[in-house]
Motif scaffolding. Structure first.
Motif, PDB file in Angstrom:
ATOM      1  N   LEU A  34     -20.662  -6.949  35.128  1.00  0.00           N
ATOM      2  CA  LEU A  34     -21.610  -7.739  35.915  1.00  0.00           C
ATOM      3  C   LEU A  34     -21.141  -7.942  37.361  1.00  0.00           C
ATOM      4  O   LEU A  34     -21.952  -8.211  38.240  1.00  0.00           O
ATOM      5  CB  LEU A  34     -21.858  -9.097  35.252  1.00  0.00           C
ATOM      6  CG  LEU A  34     -22.496  -9.027  33.853  1.00  0.00           C
ATOM      7  CD1 LEU A  34     -22.506 -10.407  33.207  1.00  0.00           C
ATOM      8  CD2 LEU A  34     -23.899  -8.456  33.928  1.00  0.00           C
ATOM      9  N   GLN A  35     -19.838  -7.871  37.588  1.00  0.00           N
ATOM     10  CA  GLN A  35     -19.210  -8.085  38.896  1.00  0.00           C
ATOM     11  C   GLN A  35     -19.626  -9.417  39.516  1.00  0.00           C
ATOM     12  O   GLN A  35     -19.904  -9.515  40.710  1.00  0.00           O
ATOM     13  CB  GLN A  35     -19.502  -6.901  39.829  1.00  0.00           C
ATOM     14  CG  GLN A  35     -18.899  -5.623  39.315  1.00  0.00           C
ATOM     15  CD  GLN A  35     -19.108  -4.440  40.238  1.00  0.00           C
ATOM     16  OE1 GLN A  35     -19.565  -4.559  41.364  1.00  0.00           O
ATOM     17  NE2 GLN A  35     -18.753  -3.267  39.743  1.00  0.00           N
ATOM     18  N   TRP A  36     -19.651 -10.465  38.680  1.00  0.00           N
ATOM     19  CA  TRP A  36     -20.000 -11.795  39.161  1.00  0.00           C
ATOM     20  C   TRP A  36     -18.849 -12.435  39.913  1.00  0.00           C
ATOM     21  O   TRP A  36     -19.060 -13.208  40.837  1.00  0.00           O
ATOM     22  CB  TRP A  36     -20.413 -12.692  38.006  1.00  0.00           C
ATOM     23  CG  TRP A  36     -21.784 -12.420  37.468  1.00  0.00           C
ATOM     24  CD1 TRP A  36     -22.712 -11.528  37.958  1.00  0.00           C
ATOM     25  CD2 TRP A  36     -22.396 -13.028  36.345  1.00  0.00           C
ATOM     26  NE1 TRP A  36     -23.842 -11.564  37.204  1.00  0.00           N
ATOM     27  CE2 TRP A  36     -23.683 -12.482  36.194  1.00  0.00           C
ATOM     28  CE3 TRP A  36     -21.976 -13.993  35.441  1.00  0.00           C
ATOM     29  CZ2 TRP A  36     -24.553 -12.876  35.194  1.00  0.00           C
ATOM     30  CZ3 TRP A  36     -22.843 -14.378  34.435  1.00  0.00           C
ATOM     31  CH2 TRP A  36     -24.118 -13.827  34.316  1.00  0.00           C
ATOM     32  N   HIS A  37     -17.612 -12.203  39.439  1.00  0.00           N
ATOM     33  CA  HIS A  37     -16.461 -12.803  40.107  1.00  0.00           C
ATOM     34  C   HIS A  37     -15.202 -12.009  39.801  1.00  0.00           C
ATOM     35  O   HIS A  37     -15.198 -11.130  38.950  1.00  0.00           O
ATOM     36  CB  HIS A  37     -16.287 -14.275  39.684  1.00  0.00           C
ATOM     37  CG  HIS A  37     -15.889 -14.460  38.252  1.00  0.00           C
ATOM     38  ND1 HIS A  37     -16.794 -14.854  37.289  1.00  0.00           N
ATOM     39  CD2 HIS A  37     -14.707 -14.312  37.601  1.00  0.00           C
ATOM     40  CE1 HIS A  37     -16.173 -14.937  36.119  1.00  0.00           C
ATOM     41  NE2 HIS A  37     -14.915 -14.610  36.286  1.00  0.00           N
ATOM     42  N   SER A  38     -14.147 -12.350  40.523  1.00  0.00           N
ATOM     43  CA  SER A  38     -12.796 -11.873  40.254  1.00  0.00           C
ATOM     44  C   SER A  38     -11.956 -13.097  39.955  1.00  0.00           C
ATOM     45  O   SER A  38     -12.408 -14.223  40.143  1.00  0.00           O
ATOM     46  CB  SER A  38     -12.228 -11.139  41.474  1.00  0.00           C
ATOM     47  OG  SER A  38     -12.951  -9.959  41.717  1.00  0.00           O
ATOM     48  N   VAL A  39     -10.721 -12.889  39.520  1.00  0.00           N
ATOM     49  CA  VAL A  39      -9.879 -14.046  39.233  1.00  0.00           C
ATOM     50  C   VAL A  39      -9.716 -14.885  40.500  1.00  0.00           C
ATOM     51  O   VAL A  39      -9.912 -16.088  40.486  1.00  0.00           O
ATOM     52  CB  VAL A  39      -8.504 -13.612  38.664  1.00  0.00           C
ATOM     53  CG1 VAL A  39      -7.581 -14.816  38.527  1.00  0.00           C
ATOM     54  CG2 VAL A  39      -8.687 -12.936  37.315  1.00  0.00           C
ATOM     55  N   THR A  43     -10.169 -13.872  48.735  1.00  0.00           N
ATOM     56  CA  THR A  43      -9.256 -12.859  49.241  1.00  0.00           C
ATOM     57  C   THR A  43     -10.076 -11.599  49.498  1.00  0.00           C
ATOM     58  O   THR A  43     -11.254 -11.543  49.177  1.00  0.00           O
ATOM     59  CB  THR A  43      -8.104 -12.602  48.241  1.00  0.00           C
ATOM     60  OG1 THR A  43      -7.175 -11.702  48.820  1.00  0.00           O
ATOM     61  CG2 THR A  43      -8.600 -12.044  46.931  1.00  0.00           C
ATOM     62  N   ASP A  44      -9.429 -10.589  50.061  1.00  0.00           N
ATOM     63  CA  ASP A  44     -10.143  -9.332  50.293  1.00  0.00           C
ATOM     64  C   ASP A  44     -10.284  -8.575  48.970  1.00  0.00           C
ATOM     65  O   ASP A  44      -9.786  -8.999  47.932  1.00  0.00           O
ATOM     66  CB  ASP A  44      -9.432  -8.478  51.349  1.00  0.00           C
ATOM     67  CG  ASP A  44      -8.016  -8.081  50.942  1.00  0.00           C
ATOM     68  OD1 ASP A  44      -7.584  -8.378  49.814  1.00  0.00           O
ATOM     69  OD2 ASP A  44      -7.331  -7.468  51.783  1.00  0.00           O
ATOM     70  N   ARG A  45     -10.975  -7.457  49.011  1.00  0.00           N
ATOM     71  CA  ARG A  45     -11.238  -6.683  47.792  1.00  0.00           C
ATOM     72  C   ARG A  45      -9.943  -6.243  47.107  1.00  0.00           C
ATOM     73  O   ARG A  45      -9.853  -6.260  45.893  1.00  0.00           O
ATOM     74  CB  ARG A  45     -12.121  -5.464  48.138  1.00  0.00           C
ATOM     75  CG  ARG A  45     -12.624  -4.729  46.937  1.00  0.00           C
ATOM     76  CD  ARG A  45     -13.604  -5.600  46.167  1.00  0.00           C
ATOM     77  NE  ARG A  45     -13.947  -4.948  44.922  1.00  0.00           N
ATOM     78  CZ  ARG A  45     -14.109  -5.572  43.775  1.00  0.00           C
ATOM     79  NH1 ARG A  45     -14.001  -6.873  43.695  1.00  0.00           N
ATOM     80  NH2 ARG A  45     -14.423  -4.914  42.683  1.00  0.00           N
ATOM     81  N   THR A  46      -8.924  -5.876  47.897  1.00  0.00           N
ATOM     82  CA  THR A  46      -7.639  -5.466  47.310  1.00  0.00           C
ATOM     83  C   THR A  46      -7.014  -6.624  46.538  1.00  0.00           C
ATOM     84  O   THR A  46      -6.503  -6.443  45.431  1.00  0.00           O
ATOM     85  CB  THR A  46      -6.676  -4.971  48.415  1.00  0.00           C
ATOM     86  OG1 THR A  46      -7.286  -3.892  49.094  1.00  0.00           O
ATOM     87  CG2 THR A  46      -5.347  -4.543  47.826  1.00  0.00           C
ATOM     88  N   GLY A  47      -7.081  -7.828  47.098  1.00  0.00           N
ATOM     89  CA  GLY A  47      -6.549  -9.012  46.409  1.00  0.00           C
ATOM     90  C   GLY A  47      -7.301  -9.307  45.133  1.00  0.00           C
ATOM     91  O   GLY A  47      -6.719  -9.724  44.124  1.00  0.00           O
TER      92      GLY A  47
END
Length: 155
Positions: A34-39, A43-47
């Motif tokens: 779903l790409q709703w969130h990251s941990v 931060t930037d995409r790499t983070g």
């Protein structure tokens, strides 16, 4: 192995496996599909990719640990209510993951929301917590089992 030790290994192993499984499902569904969130969202995409990678590594270790403990426990059908313990504590472990992750990451640390781009992100966070409570309650009911009273068949 004693019955008490076997029972303890099934309880611990299935709880850890359920905890890791719901963590993996969170990562797969909310982070990747779903790409709703990251941990870590701020931060930037790499983070974000790094934080998700560390999270996925931790859930993988948890899954392996739970599987090894269950393997050491042996066949749960060797115990009275062994399968109930396995399934019940799996559900309790999964629900515990949702509660801990939801309370800590969504509310205390505020490092991400379930769906930060939603019109009402709090509703998604509360639904996530509610799913944890439901999993725990279902796990407790399964673990406990239904009390049956013997019936007399009259002819």
């Amino acid at each position: 192995m004693s019955v008490k030790t076997k029972r303890k290994l099934i309880v611990i192993g299935s709880f850890i496996l359920g905890f890791g499984f719901l963590g993996a499902m969170d990562g797969i569904m909310f982070h990747q599909i779903l790409q709703w969130h990251s941990v870590v969202m701020d931060t930037d995409r790499t983070g974000q990719i790094m934080s998700d990678g560390i999270f996925h590594f931790a859930t993988t270790i948890t899954l392996v640990a739970g599987g090894v403990i269950l393997w050491l426990a042996g066949n749960p059908t060797d115990l009275s209510k062994g399968v109930r313990l396995l399934v019940g504590y799996f559900m309790i472990g999964g629900g515990t993951f949702n509660l801990i992750e939801g309370i800590i990451n969504h509310h205390i640390l505020e490092i991400h929301r379930v769906r930060p781009d939603a019109a009402n992100p709090l509703m998604y966070d509360l639904a996530f917590l509610a799913s944890g409570v439901i999993l725990i309650v279902v796990g407790l009911l399964i673990k406990r089992g239904r009390r049956t009273t013997p019936t007399t068949i009259t002819g």
